[in-house]
Structure formats: C-alpha cells, structure tokens
Design an enzyme around this catalytic site. Structure first.
Site, PDB file in Angstrom:
ATOM      1  N   HIS A   7      -9.012   4.265  -1.487  1.00 31.05           N
ATOM      2  CA  HIS A   7      -8.595   3.212  -1.212  1.00 31.05           C
ATOM      3  C   HIS A   7      -7.208   2.477  -2.340  1.00 31.05           C
ATOM      4  CE1 HIS A   7      -4.472   2.329   0.772  1.00 31.05           C
ATOM      5  NE2 HIS A   7      -4.626   0.794   1.294  1.00 31.05           N
ATOM      6  N   CYS A   9       0.826  -1.246  -0.293  1.00 30.66           N
ATOM      7  CA  CYS A   9       0.099  -0.140   0.248  1.00 30.66           C
ATOM      8  C   CYS A   9       0.895   1.725   0.215  1.00 30.66           C
ATOM      9  CB  CYS A   9      -1.194  -0.120   1.254  1.00 30.66           C
ATOM     10  SG  CYS A   9      -2.437  -1.270   1.324  1.00 30.66           S
TER      11      CYS A   9
END
Lengths: 384, 384
Positions: free
Chosen positions: A332, A83
């Site tokens: 996200h 991420c």
C-alpha cells in the site's frame, strides 16, 4: 463528454525499494504504461501522491516527474486525497480526456514511504486524519480502524476469525501476483496470533508500508479503437466525501462516502453492483474490506464478515474482491494504490491476470478511500 | 467543451493570521465566494495548496475542507503544483465545468505558513525545487532567483534600480488594496538599502510569508447569464512544465513554461497578448516579474527592466501588471496566490476594483508559476 478508454498499464514489483528514489520508481511504472499503450505520445499527466513532502521532502511533484519522464513541457498535475490520491488522479485524468481538453493522458500514482523511520511514517499517515481532533489526541490509523472494528463486532457479531479470513483470502490471491510485496500465504491462526497493534487489530490485519508506483494511459475510446491494444472503457466515476473525523460520524460502522461514490459511478455507467464481475477495494485493514463490501451492497449491513466466511468474496466466489491481493498482500504505497487497482481491473478485463484471472470477467469496479473514509473514489470499467 | 464563467469571488485580509487555523481561513474565503455568487449550491470543489503537510501537519485537505465548509458529501479534490497550486486548482475546476461533469464548482486556494519557524518555512518552500540537485546543496528560493537575477543583469544590463522599481510599483498598487498584507509604499532607495538576502536580492525584492485563502465559484456560462451577478468568462487555460532544476535549463534568463502556457491560453481564447487590458503575474521576487513580462511578450527579451522603468507596466501604463499589488505587497500564501490572481482580474473586469481600477478593462490574464518556473499556469478572462 467523450467516452474514455484505458490503453496502457504499468506497474513494477512493490516493496521496500531502498535503492530507488521516488522519481525512478514513478518513471519505471510510467514507461511500462507508455510501452504497453504502444503509443509514444502523452499530452498531459496527472499524478496521485499523498505526502511526498513529509515522506521525502519533495513537493512540486508533477513538475519533477514530467521532467524526469522526459515529457516537458506537457501539463502535469499532482493531486492529493490521502490514501485515495491514486483514485483521484484517475478521476481527474478521466475528466480531462472526457472534456476534450487532452487526448492522451498518463495517470500515475506513487509513494516512497520507507526513507523515513516507522515513527515518521506513522506521523505522515496520521495527517490523513483530523489533525486537531484526532492526531493531536494521539490517534493513528490502526487505532481509528480498531474503534471501527470494535463497534462492528459489538453491533453485528463480526468475529476475530472473520477479520482473519480477509487477510487469508487476500494473501492467497496475492500469492498469485508476482508484483505483490507480501505474496506469502497466511492462515487464520497466524493472523489471530500475530502481534497486537491496536486491539482487536493485529499486524496481519494491517496493510504494510510500501514503496511503489503504478500508471495507466487514457485516451478517447474512438482513438483507442484504432489501436492494437484492447480498449477497456471507464464507464463510471464517482467521488464523495464524509466527515474527516470519526467523532463526527453518525455511524462508525458505515462507510457512507463509499456508498455514495459507488452509487454515482454505477449510475453513470447505467449498471448495478450485481453487473460487476470483480472488485478491487481498499482493504487498508481487514475490517475495512468487510465494511466496504457492505457499503457497496455486496453484503447486507453487518454481514460483510459472513460474506468472507462463506467465500462470497473469494477468487472463485460470487463477488471476487481483491483478486490482486489487495492492499494487504500487494502492498500500500498510499498514492499509488488507486491507480494499481485500475491496473488490476483492466488486466482482468483483458484476460491477462494469469493464475488469479476471474474467468470471463467483463466488468469491474475499483474502490479507493482516504483516511477512515473521509473521501472515496469509485470507478467502473467495462470490456467492449 | 462548455463555456465557463466566474460568478463568485471571495478573499479576506491576508497576513500573519496566528489566531486562525487553516480550515477557518479557507472557510471564510469560500463563504464570501458563495455569498458573492448568490447561489447556495456547490456541486464539487477543488482546492490548491502547496504543503499543508509540512506547514501544519495536515494532508487529506479536501476532505477536511469539504467537511468544515458543511458541504459533504460533494466531491472535493486537492491539487498541488508548489506556488502554482492555485492556478492548477483553477484549471481543474475549469475543466470539470467545461466537461459537463459538474455545474457549480468552488475553486479555492489556501496556505497557512506562519505556524512554523522561519527555517521550517524555508525548508517547506524549498521542496518546490529539485530536492536531490538543488535543495540538498543548500539552495533555497532567494538563492535560485538571485542566480537568475545575476544572469539577467549580466546579459542584458538590467539594473539594481529596475529591480527596485518593480517593488515600488507593486507596493504603490497594493497601497490601494485593503486586503494586502503590506499596503505600505516603498521607494527605490528603501529597496536598494534593505537587508541583503541573496545577492543581489534584498528583503524588499522578496514576497513575504503569508497566511491566506481565496476562492472563486465557477459555472457554465449559460447558467451564469440567468443570474444577477456579472458573468466573467474564462476563455483560455494554458499549463506547461519546464525542468524543475535550474541547472537543467538551456537559459536561466527565460521562463519557457510561462511562454508556452501563455501561448496556449491565448490560442484557446483566440486572442493576442496585446488584447489583454491587465495582468496579474507571479512576482515572487522582483526579477521574476521582469522575466515574466518578457515571457508573456509585454517586453522584448532582456527589456523587462526597461519596461518597468518606463512605466509600461504601471497601473496607468500600456500594460498594467499586478494592479492588486502582486505577491510583493498583497502577500504570497503559496497555494492561494493563483486563485487570488483570478479574484483580482475578475474584480477588475467587473469594474469593482476601486482606487486601483484599470479603466475600461474588458480582458485580463493571470500567470502563476511553481518553483523557478518548473510549472506555469496562465488563464484568460473576458467580460461579456
């Protein structure tokens, strides 16, 4: 090393972009950044993406994207750090410009996550954890962050309401961001009563699954100064790792890699954390933002919950955290997040953030992390 | 930019390493490189890997490997460019040292390919092609290179025997390399009569599926000069892209990205191709090596088959190509290949290549490519 500036920003609306393939999503953001830079020249590109292999069956991503952006034969690199892939792309682009190897570097981040089922997405995201010691035991990320939350609540008395207040704040901010996936406002009660995912984390504690891309254009500061667009400098870059597995951590309530990366980035910039006017941080879960504010030194250890409760991290607070809406509200798309953080901070430092503008912001910091903090990237930005 | 040297090399035996997980394979190679450098210090690491997500269900690879190498909290980046991921890692490490951002950088490449079935491996490798225009039509890499081979044979009269001679040469060289996966010698007849994979390519025209890793340690040249190990300089780095899909190429018998990347690397080094004493190139299929010798300018367009037939690219020829045995004999753990090429060239320039030593070698070049040439990385190495 040469001074480096951001001269172009690009981002489109994030969400479930079923009609658009990954390459299209990326190209749209990249073209906006190139247009914003006002410079039809790209010498090299770096793309952050966590797992196009598992999400859409496509590796060799930088070749594909340089091709579809119409930029072959320029060098194009793809980087991955789960991420924090976007933050890593920013760092590699920064180093490339600073080194003198390239002048104009396009840094992009992209992820297309909704072409697979929820189970497949959970599996793909789970590859950011230690496969042998975590994933194989059935742990997924809500479970890992739930353990961190339980430990934090137990040790420091962090409350359920404080977790919810992170979501409330970030959705409030996100409601002022037209590009956010979920610009809806929420209340503490709504978060507290939302579906339980992994106790104590509820669905409104979790950032969503998102398709999206973001891009920035970097160049040497002296070149930027000769151009029409405002030049925002990147004055610090910090990158650190920690054990990939939670089970190997000394203390699962601390994000050590974030602490170290921030220390490095601030030292490079010759600044203190108090010098920063705003922060874009990695609130993949509400507990993450609380722990990040502590790791950055915006709150004492254990006091991150109190900080959000007292409004310290609010848009008009002492240390505005996630004016963009953060991962929670903005969305996200994992590989894109770190680049989108840079887009927001630069927009703020240019004074172009509209309703969510942090008044008089001159310096900002981004914090992007992978997994449960196995990697962290921190960058410092300053307006001239 | 600072001058950069290679001061440590690490590689273990390649093959079907079923008893070892990816992390172990990587750590073994990395520790050998660190030991060889004689320096117990790593400031940063860069790892090339094509698809640990699809091959072993693990992303966030640099965090994992920095952890298992016992090097947290150093910065660790993973880069991907399909089969040129290793070459890209070398370039990123080179830029990082040249920039002054880090002094001692470990560059590694790794791939664990035999934990999945043949079909799954073929799918994973196929993600280096254009998913929408190639993979979805059922094309895999033997098929793509077979089309390139047919076009080359049709246009230039390249023969079946010439393709086989590439395999014969590389297996001859590989028989002198104790780390090679297939050090067995083969004959033109054996290649000609081996199982057909995608006409005209036969099984002995193809590089194998391999588990393996390789690593090098880089540092500034002035630091290397103060140490005991020989310092081999990286004097040029070139990186270029081409259309990812063969169907978009102007000419499928030319490897344009290799031609451009080589031109850039040689220009940076201030050298000509004739100045190079040996070459490690990306012979994923026999036809690839023939086309690469042409793209590099070691043979005129269409004359690459003749060059191998006349012994120009033999170990004792005018332009020794793949003294290590190349991908054909040494094996091809895709993300590791580009780093292993650097290991071989530096070993040769140190005069430590044993039976396969190219006598008096002072300068060497590596060429690593992704897909059918959608990306290419070329590096120039020189002994002081």
């Amino acid at each position: 090393m040469r001074d480096v500036a951001v001269i172009g920003l690009g981002m489109t609306k994030w969400g479930e972009l079923w009609a658009k393939p990954l390459r299209t999503i990326f190209v749209e953001a990249a073209l906006l950044a190139i247009e914003d830079a006002g410079l039809d020249r790209i010498d090299s590109m770096v793309v952050g993406c966590m797992s196009s292999g598992l999400f859409v069956g496509q590796e060799h991503l930088a070749s594909l994207l340089s091709d579809y952006l119409g930029r072959i034969p320029i060098p194009a690199a793809r980087v991955e750090s789960a991420c924090s892939s976007g933050g890593l792309a920013l760092r590699q682009g920064f180093i490339e410009v600073a080194s003198g190897m390239s002048d104009v570097v396009l840094v992009g981040g992209v992820e297309k996550m909704t072409d697979v089922t929820g189970c497949e997405a959970t599996f793909a995201l789970g590859t950011a954890a230690d496969q042998e010691y975590e994933s194989y035991q059935g742990l997924t990320f809500p479970g890992l962050y739930a353990m961190m939350a339980v430990a934090h609540m137990h040790r420091y008395g962090t409350t359920r309401d404080q977790l919810s207040m992170v979501a409330v704040k970030n959705h409030d901010n996100g409601s002022k961001n037209p590009l956010a996936q979920f610009p809806s406002k929420v209340t503490v009660e709504m978060v507290n009563q939302s579906v339980l995912v992994a106790d104590p984390l509820r669905i409104l504690d979790c950032s969503p699954i998102t398709d999206g891309a973001a891009a920035v254009v970097l160049c040497p500061l002296d070149m930027a100064k000769r151009m029409k667009r405002p030049a925002i400098r990147i004055t610090g870059s910090g990158h650190a790792t920690d054990t990939i597995s939670l089970s190997s951590r000394k203390d699962i309530t601390r994000l050590e890699s974030t602490h170290i990366a921030a220390g490095k980035a601030l030292a490079m910039a010759g600044r203190k954390i108090e010098d920063m006017d705003l922060f874009e941080v990695h609130d993949c879960f509400t507990i993450a933002e609380i722990m990040i504010t502590e790791a950055l030194g915006l709150a004492a250890p254990g006091q991150g919950g109190k900080a959000v409760e007292e409004g310290v991290t609010g848009l008009r607070g002492k240390h505005p955290v996630n004016p963009s809406g953060g991962l929670k509200s903005k969305g996200h798309p994992v590989g894109a997040t770190g680049v989108a953080q840079a887009v927001e901070v630069v927009k703020q430092l240019r004074g172009e953030a509209g309703e969510r503008q942090v008044k008089g912001a001159k310096r900002g910091l981004t914090q992007n992390m992978g997994g449960t903090g196995g990697s962290a990237l921190v960058h410092v930005f300053e307006a001239d």
